[in-house]
Design an enzyme around this catalytic site. Sequence first.
Site, PDB file in Angstrom:
ATOM      1  N   SER A 140     -10.046  -5.132   4.936  1.00 62.03           N
ATOM      2  CA  SER A 140      -9.788  -6.211   3.962  1.00 62.03           C
ATOM      3  C   SER A 140     -11.018  -7.101   3.749  1.00 62.03           C
ATOM      4  O   SER A 140     -10.914  -8.143   3.101  1.00 62.03           O
ATOM      5  CB  SER A 140      -8.582  -7.041   4.415  1.00 62.03           C
ATOM      6  N   CYS A 154       0.853  -1.201   0.000  1.00 60.90           N
ATOM      7  CA  CYS A 154       0.000   0.000   0.000  1.00 60.90           C
ATOM      8  C   CYS A 154       0.886   1.246   0.000  1.00 60.90           C
ATOM      9  O   CYS A 154       1.856   1.320   0.769  1.00 60.90           O
ATOM     10  CB  CYS A 154      -0.889   0.000   1.245  1.00 60.90           C
ATOM     11  N   ASN A 187      -6.611  -4.158  11.601  1.00 62.03           N
ATOM     12  CA  ASN A 187      -7.598  -3.071  11.667  1.00 62.03           C
ATOM     13  C   ASN A 187      -8.978  -3.602  12.052  1.00 62.03           C
ATOM     14  O   ASN A 187      -9.748  -2.904  12.705  1.00 62.03           O
ATOM     15  CB  ASN A 187      -7.590  -2.235  10.384  1.00 62.03           C
ATOM     16  N   CYS A 223      -3.452   5.145   9.042  1.00 60.34           N
ATOM     17  CA  CYS A 223      -3.969   5.586   7.742  1.00 60.34           C
ATOM     18  C   CYS A 223      -5.414   6.079   7.847  1.00 60.34           C
ATOM     19  O   CYS A 223      -6.114   5.799   8.825  1.00 60.34           O
ATOM     20  CB  CYS A 223      -3.844   4.466   6.728  1.00 60.34           C
ATOM     21  N   GLU A 245       3.324  -6.054   8.416  1.00 60.75           N
ATOM     22  CA  GLU A 245       3.699  -4.661   8.151  1.00 60.75           C
ATOM     23  C   GLU A 245       4.897  -4.256   9.017  1.00 60.75           C
ATOM     24  O   GLU A 245       5.796  -3.531   8.555  1.00 60.75           O
ATOM     25  CB  GLU A 245       2.505  -3.729   8.424  1.00 60.75           C
TER      26      GLU A 245
HETATM   27  S1  SF4 Z   1      -5.573  -0.219   5.860  1.00 59.59           S
HETATM   28 FE1  SF4 Z   1      -4.585   1.724   5.305  1.00 59.59          FE
HETATM   29  S2  SF4 Z   1      -2.412   1.241   5.100  1.00 59.59           S
HETATM   30 FE2  SF4 Z   1      -3.532  -0.715   5.087  1.00 59.59          FE
HETATM   31  S3  SF4 Z   1      -3.897  -1.131   2.917  1.00 59.59           S
HETATM   32 FE3  SF4 Z   1      -5.674   0.010   3.654  1.00 59.59          FE
HETATM   33  S4  SF4 Z   1      -5.202   2.187   3.184  1.00 59.59           S
HETATM   34 FE4  SF4 Z   1      -3.295   1.029   3.084  1.00 59.59          FE
END
Ligand code: SF4
Length: 322
Positions: free
Chosen positions: A281, A110, A239, A209, A140
């Site tokens: 996701s 990303c 997340n 983000c 990450e």
């Molecule tokens: S959660 Fe944020 S950092 Fe992770 S892929 Fe999505 S936009 Fe990118």
Amino acid sequence: MPYMPCTVDELLPPLRVLIAAPRGFCAGVDRAIQIVELALERFGAPVYVRHEIVHNRFVVERLKKMGAVFVDELEEVPDDRPVVFSAHGVPKSVPTEAQERGLTYVDATCPLVSKVHRQAQRLIEEGRHILFIGHAGHPEVIGTFGQVPGGSITLIETVEDVAELNLADTANLAFLTQTTLSVDDTAAIVEALKTRFPAIRAPRSEDICYATSNRQAAVKAIAPECDRMLVIGAPNSSNSLRLAEVAQRIGVPARLIERAKDIDWDWLGRPETVGITAGASAPEVLVREVVDALRTRFDVTEETADHTPERMTFKLPRELVA
Ligand code: SF4
């Protein structure tokens, strides 16, 4: 009085389903999935993908059916097949190894993770030691640590870690963060860092983000109206886990589920309002699946609570669109 048969809906208890917005796919996940799809079009199957392209089994299974092969390490990729690196980012050693082997590779990191990588490299060039706020073992974190020399970056997971830090030189410190952290937890850790090391260099702009912040804010906005919260996402999705925590901290019992089949109906009980959100996701089709499952047991009234509209998109790699 004439006999009036009851419809199924009349027999079901009412349920208000409050769906958080924004939820689900972020621009980085969308781009990573498109990269694998385009790579399959361009190179034909199989296309190898190092690690889960994004943390979602449904997405991974769909791509597998299209011809993607998921592997843990580069050594599992044959010399004559292309490989895609996942959205979470990879240590520098991975593209280096791919180049040395002459592999065709496409980096789906990303752009917001790549931004953190560049910041880390710049801080090391300035002679700073980096304190990195993140979760041990997350891809990450492994990718970001792999951008800088060993020993030049230290992982901080909690406020307690800040108190326990034992650094030989504290004159040139800087901090960075993983992109998918809890906004509130990170603020507490940053506060502790600034209190202990007043001269520490902060990133120019927030590393957490936009998608992570917006999804957490959207949960905070609906949670006070909910009796239960269902968070759709994978157990290894940082997340998504944070979204469940946000609801729980507000006092709303929350469960992370991958699919509708994971709903614990005893736990759900007979709520008036159920909140639904999805990690960055998790595809929207899974939200629909969960709402449909709720409709089999409740007379559902569906509402979407728009919080922060998102318009972010990222460019695709030139080699795939040219
Ligand atoms: S959660 Fe944020 S950092 Fe992770 S892929 Fe999505 S936009 Fe990118």
